[in-house]
Enzyme design. Structure first.
Site, PDB file in Angstrom:
ATOM      1  N   GLU A  59     -52.425  12.863  30.991  1.00 22.25           N
ATOM      2  CA  GLU A  59     -52.774  13.335  29.123  1.00 22.25           C
ATOM      3  C   GLU A  59     -52.968  14.664  29.880  1.00 22.25           C
ATOM      4  O   GLU A  59     -52.584  15.716  28.998  1.00 22.25           O
ATOM      5  CB  GLU A  59     -54.461  13.389  29.144  1.00 22.25           C
ATOM      6  CG  GLU A  59     -54.849  11.258  28.806  1.00 22.25           C
ATOM      7  CD  GLU A  59     -55.037  10.679  30.740  1.00 22.25           C
ATOM      8  OE1 GLU A  59     -55.737  10.220  30.099  1.00 22.25           O
ATOM      9  OE2 GLU A  59     -54.508  11.821  32.016  1.00 22.25           O
ATOM     10  N   ARG A 102     -59.234  18.832  30.618  1.00 21.31           N
ATOM     11  CA  ARG A 102     -58.415  19.213  29.462  1.00 21.31           C
ATOM     12  C   ARG A 102     -58.496  21.200  29.477  1.00 21.31           C
ATOM     13  O   ARG A 102     -58.998  21.409  30.211  1.00 21.31           O
ATOM     14  CB  ARG A 102     -59.568  18.343  28.469  1.00 21.31           C
ATOM     15  CG  ARG A 102     -59.305  17.105  28.868  1.00 21.31           C
ATOM     16  CD  ARG A 102     -58.290  16.061  27.743  1.00 21.31           C
ATOM     17  NE  ARG A 102     -57.510  14.754  27.446  1.00 21.31           N
ATOM     18  CZ  ARG A 102     -58.135  14.127  29.036  1.00 21.31           C
ATOM     19  NH1 ARG A 102     -58.105  14.681  30.240  1.00 21.31           N
ATOM     20  NH2 ARG A 102     -58.333  12.685  29.282  1.00 21.31           N
TER      21      ARG A 102
END
Length: 203
Positions: A59, A102
């Site tokens: 990710e 993230r």
């Protein structure tokens, strides 16, 4: 060689974190008012401002990908300590027992506008943030970010990623917001130990 001014800034960051941590423990009833001062000094003298975190998954490729991360502990998770552009470790909204990495794309007060004309714009509320994966090759559901689960509480953020070791020859500082990197520079200079990162790296 770490300069004296860097050491002073590092100690100031440690003191701020020690006070914040001791106050948090006091408010939770974990320590008494008489123990607050001792807790501040104990954290200041013995504690570190960073910890190691192993990141898996694609990710955040190419920023970190799978790698051993050096993460800065933050005295508070609010707009004075977490900034747009920071790569952070936070609790997984789908599984609070685990953590994900993230990038913060927006914080409280930002207006969010969708590319889908059917979606109404909205403004992030107090203590909310919008987080995104860096890998733009992934679809929103695969990226497992705010496009899937919406805004997340800033209190779910546990630290800012300062450094990533992908392999013994591929490592370096993580690009965060300018404010974040300025605040983390003394911590990185004092606490970074590439040999320790390599020793704890999961190939």
């Amino acid at each position: 060689m770490v300069s004296l001014s860097t050491w002073f800034r590092y100690v100031a960051h440690k003191f701020e974190y020690s006070v914040a941590l001791s106050w948090k423990n006091y408010k939770r009833g974990q320590i008494t008012d008489r123990e607050v001062g001792d807790a501040v000094w104990r954290n200041l003298l013995q504690g570190r401002l960073s910890y190691l975190h192993w990141n898996k998954g694609e990710e955040m490729t190419p920023t970190v990908g799978g790698g051993t991360l050096l993460v800065r502990k933050l005295p508070a998770t609010d707009p004075a300590h977490v900034f747009v552009g920071d790569v952070v470790v936070l609790k997984d909204p789908d599984n609070p027992e685990s953590y994900i990495v993230r990038r913060v794309a927006a914080i409280e007060g930002y207006e969010m506008v969708s590319t889908d004309a059917n979606d109404e714009p909205f403004v992030l509320e107090k203590d909310e943030c919008w987080i995104l994966a860096d890998n733009d090759k992934l679809k929103p559901k695969e990226a497992n970010d705010s496009r899937k689960f919406g805004p997340v509480p800033m209190t779910d953020v546990v630290g800012r990623v300062m450094y990533c070791l992908r392999t013994a020859v591929d490592h370096g500082p993580v690009k965060n917001s300018l404010y974040g990197m300025r605040k983390d520079m003394p911590v990185l200079m004092v606490e970074l130990d590439v040999d320790e990162l390599a020793k704890n790296h999961k190939a």
